[in-house]
Scaffold this active site. Structure first.
Site, mmCIF file in Angstrom:
data_model
loop_
_atom_site.group_PDB
_atom_site.id
_atom_site.type_symbol
_atom_site.label_atom_id
_atom_site.label_comp_id
_atom_site.label_asym_id
_atom_site.label_seq_id
_atom_site.Cartn_x
_atom_site.Cartn_y
_atom_site.Cartn_z
ATOM 1 N N ASP A 37 30.412 40.815 46.154
ATOM 2 C CA ASP A 37 31.469 39.903 46.567
ATOM 3 C C ASP A 37 31.230 39.414 47.991
ATOM 4 O O ASP A 37 30.451 40.008 48.753
ATOM 5 C CB ASP A 37 32.827 40.604 46.495
ATOM 6 C CG ASP A 37 33.301 40.809 45.067
ATOM 7 O OD1 ASP A 37 32.737 40.179 44.157
ATOM 8 O OD2 ASP A 37 34.236 41.604 44.864
ATOM 9 N N LYS A 59 34.267 35.474 45.397
ATOM 10 C CA LYS A 59 35.512 36.228 45.250
ATOM 11 C C LYS A 59 36.191 36.472 46.592
ATOM 12 O O LYS A 59 36.577 37.583 46.921
ATOM 13 C CB LYS A 59 35.280 37.563 44.528
ATOM 14 C CG LYS A 59 34.944 37.381 43.050
ATOM 15 C CD LYS A 59 36.098 36.723 42.331
ATOM 16 C CE LYS A 59 35.734 36.363 40.901
ATOM 17 N NZ LYS A 59 36.717 35.449 40.304
ATOM 18 N N MET A 168 45.673 40.717 51.416
ATOM 19 C CA MET A 168 45.576 39.293 51.073
ATOM 20 C C MET A 168 46.796 38.515 51.552
ATOM 21 O O MET A 168 47.282 37.605 50.868
ATOM 22 C CB MET A 168 45.385 39.116 49.558
ATOM 23 C CG MET A 168 44.085 39.692 49.045
ATOM 24 S SD MET A 168 43.927 39.501 47.254
ATOM 25 C CE MET A 168 44.096 41.204 46.729
#
Length: 240
Positions: A37, A59, A168
């Site tokens: 990733d 990603k 996130m």
């Protein structure tokens, strides 16, 4: 008879080389194919053999990434070629990762696989910043969530919890603070933001639900961990 391939779904930890597990380190040094990733520390790529086949699949929020179905198919194809494949993910493979989809594809194709745990930034980042997630007085529990989709969360319930660890959430910091205050989380509740935890470029900001958005105005926060709760106030007393 050709060698049987196998896919190892490996957690890379928060990024620092010395926070990689012993097993993950061993697997990387013998990998024949690596699928990683965007958030994986590039230093980890120096551990693989020179002839290792490397695939960067993205990603990372807001940037170009492979479709998950294409990643699934890539893992199956590499495994069927008889390769020892490392699917390297930041943190731990099962904490807000899409490992389940990859396992389902591997099982459907009859491919061998193994999951290798990694240290999650959800618990490592607070530790590196001198912030305890639990405390005998201030917190008997903590809650880990993703702010990737704010509408999925019950903010009224979250506002009542003592410690929130949010992944996130960098791009939605202002909205997160607004929603918690809307449901009567005290405006002076301490907040910490840790960007690139464990890596040389690590940055830390501290403030409150009322001030942190203004304090970080103009700063690029992602990738970061957001910690909200009274335990953040213990940081000055627990740092070396």
């Amino acid at each position: 008879m050709s060698q049987a391939g196998k896919v190892y779904l490996v957690g890379a930890g928060p990024g620092a080389l010395d926070l990689l597990t012993v097993k993950a380190h061993q697997l990387l040094t013998t990998a024949q194919a690596l699928v990683h990733d965007a958030l994986v520390n590039e230093e980890l790529l120096t551990l693989v053999p020179a002839d290792c086949e490397i695939h960067a699949v993205g990603k990372r929020g807001g940037q170009a990434s492979w479709a998950q179905t294409d990643i699934d198919q890539l893992l199956v194809r590499l495994c069927q070629q008889g390769k020892q494949v490392i699917r390297l993910k930041s943190g731990d493979p099962f904490i807000f990762g899409r490992t389940t989809s990859e396992i389902q594809a591997l099982k459907a194709a009859g491919c061998l696989f193994e999951v290798v745990p990694g240290l999650s930034s959800a618990t490592v980042a607070p530790l590196l910043a001198g912030i305890p997630l639990t405390d005998p007085v201030l917190s008997s529990q903590f809650t880990v969530l993703t702010a990737h989709d704010l509408e999925q969360q019950n903010w009224e319930a979250l506002a009542k919890l003592s410690v929130l660890v949010i992944l996130m959430g960098g791009r939605n910091l202002g909205e997160i603070c607004d929603r918690l205050r809307r449901y009567h989380k005290r405006p002076d509740t301490p907040v910490a933001i840790i960007r690139w935890a464990s890596q040389p470029q690590q940055q830390i900001w501290t403030g409150t639900l009322l001030t942190i958005t203004q304090q970080t105005k103009g700063q690029k926060l992602s990738p970061c961990i957001i910690i909200i709760g009274e335990v953040v106030g213990l940081r000055p007393y627990l740092q070396p």
